[in-house]
Design a protein around this motif. Structure first.
Motif, short mmCIF file in Angstrom:
data_model
loop_
_atom_site.label_atom_id
_atom_site.label_comp_id
_atom_site.label_asym_id
_atom_site.label_seq_id
_atom_site.Cartn_x
_atom_site.Cartn_y
_atom_site.Cartn_z
N ARG A 25 -5.11 -3.31 -8.75
CA ARG A 25 -4.95 -2.17 -7.86
C ARG A 25 -6.30 -1.55 -7.50
NH1 ARG A 25 0.54 0.69 -9.28
NH2 ARG A 25 1.49 -1.06 -10.32
N TRP A 26 -6.35 -1.05 -6.31
CA TRP A 26 -7.47 -0.23 -5.86
C TRP A 26 -6.87 1.07 -5.36
CZ3 TRP A 26 -9.40 0.04 -0.37
CH2 TRP A 26 -10.53 0.86 -0.27
N THR A 27 -7.26 2.17 -5.99
CA THR A 27 -6.73 3.47 -5.63
C THR A 27 -7.88 4.39 -5.30
OG1 THR A 27 -4.86 3.12 -7.12
CG2 THR A 27 -5.24 5.37 -6.38
N LEU A 28 -7.71 5.18 -4.28
CA LEU A 28 -8.73 6.15 -3.94
C LEU A 28 -8.06 7.45 -3.51
CD1 LEU A 28 -10.19 5.41 -0.44
CD2 LEU A 28 -8.58 3.86 -1.48
N GLY A 29 -8.83 8.51 -3.58
CA GLY A 29 -8.32 9.82 -3.20
C GLY A 29 -9.37 10.62 -2.49
N GLY A 30 -8.92 11.63 -1.80
CA GLY A 30 -9.84 12.49 -1.06
C GLY A 30 -9.10 13.35 -0.07
N THR A 42 -13.64 10.23 1.26
CA THR A 42 -13.30 9.71 -0.06
C THR A 42 -13.98 10.54 -1.11
OG1 THR A 42 -13.13 7.49 0.87
CG2 THR A 42 -13.35 7.66 -1.52
N VAL A 43 -13.23 11.01 -2.10
CA VAL A 43 -13.77 11.80 -3.20
C VAL A 43 -13.89 10.95 -4.46
CG1 VAL A 43 -13.36 13.83 -4.66
CG2 VAL A 43 -12.86 13.93 -2.21
N TRP A 44 -12.95 10.00 -4.65
CA TRP A 44 -12.98 9.16 -5.85
C TRP A 44 -12.28 7.84 -5.55
CZ3 TRP A 44 -8.31 7.56 -7.77
CH2 TRP A 44 -7.18 8.30 -7.39
N SER A 45 -12.57 6.84 -6.36
CA SER A 45 -11.85 5.58 -6.27
C SER A 45 -11.83 4.90 -7.64
CB SER A 45 -12.45 4.66 -5.20
OG SER A 45 -13.41 3.81 -5.68
N ASP A 46 -10.84 4.07 -7.84
CA ASP A 46 -10.65 3.39 -9.10
C ASP A 46 -10.17 1.97 -8.82
OD1 ASP A 46 -10.47 3.19 -11.98
OD2 ASP A 46 -8.30 3.38 -11.76
N GLY A 47 -10.72 0.99 -9.51
CA GLY A 47 -10.32 -0.40 -9.29
C GLY A 47 -11.24 -1.06 -8.30
N THR A 84 0.85 -1.18 0.00
CA THR A 84 0.00 0.00 0.00
C THR A 84 0.89 1.23 0.00
OG1 THR A 84 -0.12 0.07 2.43
CG2 THR A 84 -1.88 -1.12 1.28
N GLN A 85 0.34 2.31 -0.52
CA GLN A 85 1.04 3.58 -0.46
C GLN A 85 0.02 4.69 -0.25
OE1 GLN A 85 2.89 5.33 -4.03
NE2 GLN A 85 4.73 5.60 -2.78
N HIS A 86 0.12 5.36 0.88
CA HIS A 86 -0.76 6.46 1.24
C HIS A 86 0.04 7.76 1.14
CE1 HIS A 86 -2.80 3.00 2.99
NE2 HIS A 86 -3.90 3.73 3.01
N LEU A 87 -0.28 8.58 0.16
CA LEU A 87 0.41 9.85 -0.04
C LEU A 87 -0.45 10.98 0.50
CD1 LEU A 87 1.54 9.29 -3.74
CD2 LEU A 87 2.87 8.89 -1.65
N LEU A 88 0.14 11.83 1.34
CA LEU A 88 -0.55 12.99 1.89
C LEU A 88 0.09 14.24 1.32
CD1 LEU A 88 -0.74 12.03 5.68
CD2 LEU A 88 -2.41 11.57 3.89
N CYS A 124 -5.18 19.28 11.33
CA CYS A 124 -4.43 19.22 10.07
C CYS A 124 -5.33 18.60 9.02
CB CYS A 124 -3.16 18.39 10.24
SG CYS A 124 -2.20 18.19 8.71
N THR A 125 -5.54 19.31 7.94
CA THR A 125 -6.26 18.72 6.82
C THR A 125 -5.25 18.49 5.71
OG1 THR A 125 -6.90 20.90 5.99
CG2 THR A 125 -8.49 19.74 7.37
N ALA A 126 -5.46 17.43 4.95
CA ALA A 126 -4.54 17.08 3.87
C ALA A 126 -5.29 16.30 2.81
CB ALA A 126 -3.38 16.23 4.41
N THR A 127 -4.85 16.47 1.58
CA THR A 127 -5.37 15.62 0.52
C THR A 127 -4.63 14.28 0.60
OG1 THR A 127 -3.76 16.50 -1.04
CG2 THR A 127 -5.93 17.54 -1.00
N PHE A 128 -5.24 13.24 0.05
CA PHE A 128 -4.56 11.95 0.03
C PHE A 128 -4.85 11.20 -1.26
CE2 PHE A 128 -8.66 10.34 1.39
CZ PHE A 128 -8.74 9.10 0.79
N GLN A 129 -3.94 10.31 -1.58
CA GLN A 129 -4.14 9.29 -2.60
C GLN A 129 -3.58 8.00 -2.02
OE1 GLN A 129 -3.29 10.17 -6.72
NE2 GLN A 129 -2.58 8.09 -7.04
N ALA A 130 -4.38 6.96 -2.01
CA ALA A 130 -3.98 5.68 -1.43
C ALA A 130 -4.11 4.58 -2.48
CB ALA A 130 -4.85 5.36 -0.22
#
Length: 134
Positions: free
Chosen positions: A100-105, A127-132, A67-71, A85-91
């Motif tokens: 793969r399953w990727t989501l962002g928000g 969660t704003v979006w997901s793919d896979g 897994t990779q969670h990017l903030l 603390c607010t942050a965008t993410f992509q996991a």
């Protein structure tokens, strides 16, 4: 300095989870943490101990090979001994079959100052979006 320490604490949560450094996660959480993943899973927010969080994440994230969670885009507001603390993410979650399953928000982290630094007291993932496929 508080702003950087808050960001570091939030980033370490993702870093430790992705590297399966379960014991190190206890260094970022308060004694009780409210987790709100309702935008992804439905249900209600829950309040758990670090041990309970780690047990759940070990099982859930353990289903993936990696897994990779990017903030990013951290916004921090410090008010005395509390911070948000607010942050965008992509996991991204990689399965053994290569899928793969990727989501962002967005994440919202609530933190409290402790004797040894900042500790996360709450996490809201939107969660704003997901793919896979999950």
């Amino acid at each position: 300095m508080d702003r950087l320490d808050v960001i570091d604490t939030c980033n370490r949560m993702a870093w430790y989870a992705d590297r399966r450094r379960w014991d190190a996660l206890t260094d970022v959480f308060a004694e009780k943490v409210t987790l709100d993943y309702t935008s992804l899973n439905g249900g209600e927010p829950v309040t758990l101990t670090p041990a309970q969080i780690i047990k759940g994440w070990r099982a859930g994230l353990g289903a993936y090979d990696a897994t990779q969670h990017l903030l990013g885009s951290h916004l921090v507001a410090v008010d005395g001994d509390g911070a948000v603390c607010t942050a965008t993410f992509q996991a991204t979650h990689l399965k053994s079959d290569g899928s793969r399953w990727t989501l962002g928000g967005d994440y919202r982290f609530d933190l409290a100052r402790a004797a040894v630094g900042w500790r996360i007291t709450g996490v809201v993932m939107t969660t704003v979006w997901s793919d896979g496929e999950r």
